[in-house]
Design a protein around this motif. Structure first.
Motif, short mmCIF file in Angstrom:
data_model
loop_
_atom_site.label_atom_id
_atom_site.label_comp_id
_atom_site.label_asym_id
_atom_site.label_seq_id
_atom_site.Cartn_x
_atom_site.Cartn_y
_atom_site.Cartn_z
N GLY A 1 -14.34 -18.59 -29.86
CA GLY A 1 -14.81 -18.38 -28.49
C GLY A 1 -15.77 -17.23 -28.34
N ASN A 2 -15.80 -16.29 -29.32
CA ASN A 2 -16.69 -15.14 -29.21
C ASN A 2 -18.16 -15.56 -29.19
N GLY B 1 -12.55 -16.03 -17.64
CA GLY B 1 -13.98 -16.38 -17.59
C GLY B 1 -14.30 -17.29 -16.43
N VAL B 2 -13.43 -18.26 -16.17
CA VAL B 2 -13.64 -19.17 -15.04
C VAL B 2 -13.58 -18.40 -13.72
N VAL C 1 -4.91 -22.54 -24.00
CA VAL C 1 -6.34 -22.74 -23.69
C VAL C 1 -6.64 -22.33 -22.25
N THR C 2 -5.75 -22.73 -21.32
CA THR C 2 -5.96 -22.39 -19.91
C THR C 2 -5.91 -20.89 -19.69
N TYR D 1 -6.41 -18.53 -21.86
CA TYR D 1 -7.52 -17.84 -22.53
C TYR D 1 -8.81 -17.95 -21.72
N ASN D 2 -9.04 -19.12 -21.11
CA ASN D 2 -10.29 -19.36 -20.39
C ASN D 2 -10.23 -18.99 -18.91
N ALA D 3 -9.04 -18.76 -18.37
CA ALA D 3 -8.91 -18.48 -16.94
C ALA D 3 -9.73 -17.27 -16.49
#
Length: 703
Positions: free
Chosen positions: A658-659, A222-223, A215-216, A218-220
């Motif tokens: 997530g898309n 974008g953050v 999760v981290t 995958y989202n890193a």
């Protein structure tokens, strides 16, 4: 008279099985890397996969996983070879041979084995690739895009891996000779490598860490973009590192504790579990490698159903068999000419619907790089951001059979029922621009309307009739377009559809030889600001009317019509290179995992052969011994499959979710097909497991 040289030759002959295993492992690893790199550098593949696109990124990511697995595989093969070799070296040292005298023969043997197997693997990679690729062409699908070409720059990767393999082999040989205690050398092959026993919660903690890392990671990106207004650097992928730590903890728990509840049967399969536990370090490493390779194979294989399922469902559910759109100034076939052509093929046509649309400029905010080739960016408002295709509400109602009423001063965007995949639509415009008169029309977004026939990569919008007439004032045919939809009356004809497409294409002039990403509004804005439009220089924007059957043309042409029978029959052909590439990658990764698992099971059994011999002397039945073999092999095969496929299925589900924050019907159907693919992989793995059990039983003399 027995000389030292003859003794060395005899001992080498006695080691031929271990040498053969080492040759096989190196050969397979180098062949797989050579084959994969040949595909990655192939012009056939690179022409189809857009530079910087998700497909290329996925291929590179899977290649890194495969490279990691093959490196560990060759390191393991070399370590195993020298563990077996150590006993022979110890005997020679005990007989008085010096290390200086032994080193030339040892290094000569190591270099011969490693270089021969590696070079043979590199060379075998090309016929392996060519043969498998052309087998796909014969059995599955063939097209003009699928003529495989090699770029021999791929040998750079293969020879780097070759250098790594030879260097590690020589380093291991040197380390082996550096040992001073002869007895340690002789008994090296019988040494166990137990790991410090982890806590009982190690496995569950590993699962949590794995999910947290996924999760981290995958989202890193974008953050990072949200915090720093910059594209994420390569090191951002380090946030996926906890995934490997979690995987290792799961494998360690599997080796030491297992996952069953044994309070009632605490001694069940005690022997097989103990054999794995006392070689825990090697076993955990092998399970980790196999898990990574199976995950990579699943990742590649999942790409295919997720790519094709949505298109198949969309094609089946269209309300019209034929849907054309074209610029009003083009000389395309008329309705009468289409009917005449249909008569030549004995086909009747019905349900004719026609309409027109306007190409207008939309304003909006764009993302601009601070400097050329800079990661940092900022946002700017542009009066001319992109083009949009606008229909009047009356035209939309007539074409679709719906009844909508657009408020004056508003516009609606056309989307699918689930309102997903709308990233290409401009939903924040405040004015429309007539590209001939440059008249502005104030406007605001007022929601979506739904129609599958008006979905494309440019985007359709609906205006109030009065606003449409005002925006169309003095607009030339260059900025106007027509729609033509109809159905076949009865069974359709592929030959007619193909002939109509070719005739339709010949009606366009060279100005329309563009891909859908080529935006005339964006081009005008760039030129008026003194800039060169990217589409006038970038080769990716070039397609040709001379090759209308190519993937690039069918996938990217601005005015490509929707023809149901062509899209259904040519689906495999249009995506043939994608299909072959990702299927090939999956086969490479899964083959490596199967071979490593098979080799590891044989190694555990051979290293503990004396245990089985002792059990036989104690009266253990063949059924009991076979049960222990199955238990041991089952853990080696089952755990990587469960963890690797489950983790990848979860990752794909998160990616789809997530898309756009939801799972569409097409995505859900694709995930179901992915589950079927996992079942197929599990069946193949089970067949290899059965073969391995039979082979290990034969080796240990268990009948």
């Amino acid at each position: 008279m027995m000389t030292m040289q003859k003794l060395e030759q005899k001992l080498q002959k006695a080691d031929r099985k271990q040498a053969g295993l080492y040759l096989l492992c190196n050969f397979i690893a180098l062949m797989l890397i050579s084959a994969y790199s040949a595909m990655m550098f192939s012009p056939t593949v690179l022409t189809i996969l857009p530079e910087g696109g998700d497909s290329r990124k996925q291929i590179v990511a899977i290649f890194i996983l495969a490279l990691f697995g093959c490196v560990i595989f060759t390191v393991y093969a070399a370590s195993l070879f020298f563990r077996k070799k150590s006993r022979k070296l110890g005997i020679l040292l005990a007989l008085g041979a010096s290390k200086r005298k032994l080193s030339p023969g040892l290094f000569r043997e190591v270099l011969t084995l490693s270089m021969t197997s590696s070079l043979a693997g590199i060379l075998a990679g090309f016929p392996f690739t060519w043969g498998l690729w052309n087998l796909f062409r014969v059995l599955i699908v063939d097209s003009s895009d699928m003529r495989l070409k090699f770029d021999f720059r791929c040998l750079t990767v293969s020879f780097l891996f070759f250098a790594l393999t030879v260097t590690f082999s020589c380093a291991t040989a040197y380390r082996c000779l550096r040992k001073t205690n002869i007895m340690d050398i002789i008994h090296e092959e019988h040494k166990n490598e137990p790991v410090r026993e982890p806590k009982k919660y190690c496995g569950l903690l590993g699962i949590l860490i794995l999910f947290a890392g996924a999760v981290t990671g995958y989202n890193a990106p974008g953050v990072y973009m949200a915090l720093f207004d910059a594209y994420p650097p390569a090191w951002i992928n380090l946030f996926f590192a906890p995934v490997f730590a979690g995987l290792y903890m799961i494998m360690l728990h599997t080796v030491v504790h297992g996952w069953g509840f044994r309070k009632k049967h605490s001694y069940q399969h005690l022997i097989s579990r103990s054999m794995m536990k006392f070689q825990g370090r090697q076993t955990a490493n092998n399970l980790l490698v196999c898990t990574v390779l199976i995950a990579g194979g699943c990742f590649a294989l999942f790409y295919l159903p997720m790519l094709g399922t949505g298109q198949i469902l969309e094609t089946q559910e269209r309300s019209f068999d034929y849907a054309f759109h074209y610029r009003a100034d083009q000389n395309v076939p008329t309705k009468q000419e289409i009917l005449t052509l249909a008569d030549n093929y004995g086909l009747k046509l019905k349900d004719w619907h026609s309409g027109e649309y306007l190409l207008l400029g939309l304003d909006g905010v764009v993302q601009v790089e601070d400097k050329p080739d800079s990661r940092a960016y900022h946002y700017e408002y542009r009066e001319l951001k992109q083009q949009g295709k606008f229909l009047s509400e009356s035209c939309f109602n007539r074409m679709t059979g719906q009844t909508i009423d657009i408020a004056p001063g508003c516009y609606r965007a056309v989307s699918n029922e689930s309102e997903t995949g709308t990233y290409y639509l401009e939903l924040e415009s405040t004015e429309l621009t007539n590209m001939v008169t440059r008249a502005k029309t104030p406007i605001r977004f007022d929601g979506f309307v739904h129609n599958e026939m008006l979905l494309d990569a440019i985007g359709y919008y609906i205006l109030d009739d009065a606003d449409y007439e005002a925006a169309a004032n003095k607009l030339t045919d260059e900025w106007r377009g027509n729609l033509l939809w109809f159905n076949a009356d009865g069974a359709d004809s592929y030959s007619f559809a193909n002939a109509l497409l070719k005739q339709f294409i010949t009606g366009f002039n060279s100005e329309c030889e563009t891909i859908y990403a080529y935006d005339p509004v964006e081009k005008i804005a760039a030129n008026e600001n003194g800039n060169i439009y990217w589409g006038d220089t970038d080769e990716i924007s070039k397609i040709s009317f001379s090759n209308p059957d190519s993937y690039d043309f069918r996938a990217y042409w601005t005015y490509m019509p929707k023809i149901r029978i062509l899209d259904q029959h040519d689906c495999l052909r249009n995506f043939s290179v994608f299909l072959m590439m990702f299927l090939f990658i999956s086969i490479v990764c899964l083959t490596a995992a199967f071979v490593i698992s098979h080799t590891r099971c044989q190694t555990i059994a051979l290293n503990n052969r004396y245990v089985f011999d002792d059990l036989k002397r104690l009266g253990a039945s063949p059924a009991f011994l076979l049960s222990e073999i199955r238990s041991q092999c089952g853990s080696v095969f089952k755990t990587p499959m469960l963890v690797g496929s489950s983790a990848m299925f979860l990752l794909y589900s998160l990616m789809m979710l997530g898309n756009d924050g939801k799972l569409t019907r097409e995505e859900s159907a694709g995930l179901l097909v992915c589950l079927a693919a996992v079942a197929a992989i599990a069946s193949a793995l089970y067949a290899v497991y059965r073969l391995t059990v039979r082979k290990v039983a034969q080796t240990l003399g268990v009948r």
